[in-house]
Design a protein around this motif. Structure first.
Motif, mmCIF file in Angstrom:
data_model
loop_
_atom_site.group_PDB
_atom_site.id
_atom_site.type_symbol
_atom_site.label_atom_id
_atom_site.label_comp_id
_atom_site.label_asym_id
_atom_site.label_seq_id
_atom_site.Cartn_x
_atom_site.Cartn_y
_atom_site.Cartn_z
ATOM 1 N N ARG A 59 89.476 17.886 26.842
ATOM 2 C CA ARG A 59 87.828 17.442 27.649
ATOM 3 C C ARG A 59 88.224 18.709 28.913
ATOM 4 O O ARG A 59 87.032 18.846 30.116
ATOM 5 N N SER A 60 89.322 18.725 29.103
ATOM 6 C CA SER A 60 89.413 19.902 30.916
ATOM 7 C C SER A 60 88.382 20.971 30.611
ATOM 8 O O SER A 60 88.073 21.664 31.672
ATOM 9 N N LEU B 191 82.765 13.576 26.044
ATOM 10 C CA LEU B 191 82.797 15.106 26.946
ATOM 11 C C LEU B 191 84.167 14.933 25.892
ATOM 12 O O LEU B 191 84.888 16.120 26.215
ATOM 13 N N GLY B 192 84.574 15.100 25.148
ATOM 14 C CA GLY B 192 85.116 15.526 23.696
ATOM 15 C C GLY B 192 86.726 14.842 23.923
ATOM 16 O O GLY B 192 86.826 13.968 24.491
ATOM 17 N N ARG B 193 87.403 15.117 22.916
ATOM 18 C CA ARG B 193 88.346 14.993 22.295
ATOM 19 C C ARG B 193 90.374 14.921 24.442
ATOM 20 O O ARG B 193 89.668 15.794 24.686
ATOM 21 N N SER B 194 90.588 14.323 24.031
ATOM 22 C CA SER B 194 91.474 14.424 25.025
ATOM 23 C C SER B 194 92.008 16.332 25.318
ATOM 24 O O SER B 194 92.286 16.526 27.271
ATOM 25 N N VAL C 251 84.998 21.905 19.870
ATOM 26 C CA VAL C 251 83.718 21.270 20.900
ATOM 27 C C VAL C 251 82.231 20.819 20.855
ATOM 28 O O VAL C 251 81.883 22.197 20.190
ATOM 29 N N HIS D 291 83.394 9.952 22.193
ATOM 30 C CA HIS D 291 84.136 10.804 22.493
ATOM 31 C C HIS D 291 82.709 11.638 23.151
ATOM 32 O O HIS D 291 82.513 12.827 23.405
ATOM 33 N N GLN E 126 78.192 18.031 23.158
ATOM 34 C CA GLN E 126 79.314 17.361 24.688
ATOM 35 C C GLN E 126 79.179 18.169 25.735
ATOM 36 O O GLN E 126 79.634 17.694 26.998
ATOM 37 N N SER F 74 77.663 17.108 29.405
ATOM 38 C CA SER F 74 78.704 18.128 30.955
ATOM 39 C C SER F 74 77.914 17.928 31.251
ATOM 40 O O SER F 74 78.430 17.622 32.628
#
Length: 383
Positions: free
Chosen positions: A93-94, A87-90, A221, A85, A225, A229
């Motif tokens: 992620r934003s 970019l982080g979990r769902s 986070v 993961h 990650q 990003s």
């Protein structure tokens, strides 16, 4: 403050001091490299190097997926490696993506300002982002604004005007100071200087947005990650803008460094920058946020030292007064944060005493606060 916590916090402050020094070295070698190489190309090198290091680290870091509860049974979630993961979990992620986008934008402005401005001016103006964060955090996070914040903002605005204002208005004034006796090109034309001051101020707003997004992400986070990003979007932005007609018009087309000396400068920039970034992210989670902010602002001192010693650029009287005002605003903001931390720690200690009751006796001032590890708040770098 608990005695047992002092060694870790003291070490963290020393690490932050070292990271500020290393960041100043990164800026120095970046500026030396930028004599021959566009700033966007240097961002590409810097972000790619640190992105690879982060990727390697994520391969070995195991992420705790948390705790899942089913009925009356509680079980640990499956532990996965961070690389699964990146970019982080769902559900986070934003925020991670937004942090990368804003961080990449801020870095474009920061490196360009470092290239065309006197080093101390660029670093000082970019360092305004903690002051801007006070107000943006009020809007987006609901954090309070104190009278000391308003005073700090006034000082920083006046300081920024003294540093950048005359140079933005006077087309015949060279902000680069005298020439260099070391054979180092210390100046840019007035158009580049004006754009550089604008870029530094825009970068400080980007840095503020990075801090707000990092606080919003919290501990959910991983730092790697967030850095990954930033690396991705810094690579994308630097490559696309550096090859665009606007980017080529502002600087020059990308090209391979023409000398081994330039490669040495680039290598030093990548190594010192990555070391400083990792050290800052580690220490900011252990050091008190107020003292940590004061220590981190020491990079302004280093920047002006290298500006005078290496680049032979003497600051003007207006600049010196402006730097003093900006530094005062940063220290005032940090001291306010320290007092707030001490008040929270004192309240927590009193509550602990009340809960323990008379049968256990009062907790003395040397007793650690229950559940406390490190500090109340951490930080993250813009870069």
């Amino acid at each position: 403050m608990a005695i047992k916590a002092l060694p870790d916090e003291s070490k963290a402050l020393l690490i932050l001091l070292a990271s500020a020094f290393l960041f100043s070295l990164m800026g120095t070698f970046m500026k030396l490299s930028s004599r021959d190489i566009p700033s966007t190309q240097l961002i590409f090198y810097r972000a790619t190097f640190q992105g690879i290091l982060v990727l390697i680290g994520m391969i070995f870091i195991v992420e705790d997926g948390g705790i899942h509860t089913t009925g009356n049974r509680t079980a640990n979630a499956t532990r996965t490696r961070l690389i699964q993961h990146p970019l982080g979990r769902s559900h986070h992620r934003s925020v991670v993506l937004a942090r990368g986008i804003v961080g990449g934008f801020a870095f474009l402005n920061y490196f360009y300002a470092l290239k065309v401005l006197p080093m101390g001016d660029a670093v000082t103006l970019f360092s305004l982002y903690p002051i801007i964060t006070v107000f943006s955090a009020r809007i987006f996070l609901g954090e309070e604004i104190l009278w000391s914040h308003l005073l700090a903002a006034l000082c920083s605005l006046l300081g920024a005007f003294l540093i950048a204002g005359p140079n933005l208005q006077n087309t015949s004034h060279s902000v680069s100071g005298s020439g260099s006796g070391n054979g180092i090109d210390s100046g840019s034309d007035d158009g580049d200087n004006r754009l550089g001051y604008i870029a530094a101020i825009m970068g400080s707003f980007g840095g503020s947005a990075v801090l707000v997004l990092t606080r919003h992400a919290g501990i959910a986070v991983h730092t790697f990650q967030l850095i990954f990003s930033w690396a991705i979007f810094s690579i994308l932005f630097s490559f696309s803008f550096g090859h665009s007609p606007i980017g080529i018009g502002i600087e020059e087309p990308w090209h391979m460094p023409g000398s081994s000396e330039t490669w040495k400068y680039i290598s030093a920039m990548m190594v010192f920058g990555s070391m400083a970034h990792f050290m800052m992210n580690y220490a900011a989670r252990l050091a008190p946020a107020g003292l940590g902010a004061i220590v981190r602002s020491s990079d302004i001192m280093w920047a002006y030292l290298w500006q005078v010693v290496i680049f032979d650029q003497m600051p003007t009287a207006n600049t010196i007064v402006g730097v003093v005002l900006v530094s005062m605003s940063l220290i005032l903001t940090a001291v306010t944060k320290m007092r707030k931390e001490m008040k929270v720690l004192g309240t927590s200690s009193e509550n602990t005493n009340a809960m323990m009751g008379d049968n256990f006796g009062a907790v003395d001032e040397l007793t650690p606060i229950l559940g406390r590890s490190g500090t109340l708040s951490g930080g993250d770098g813009v870069a």
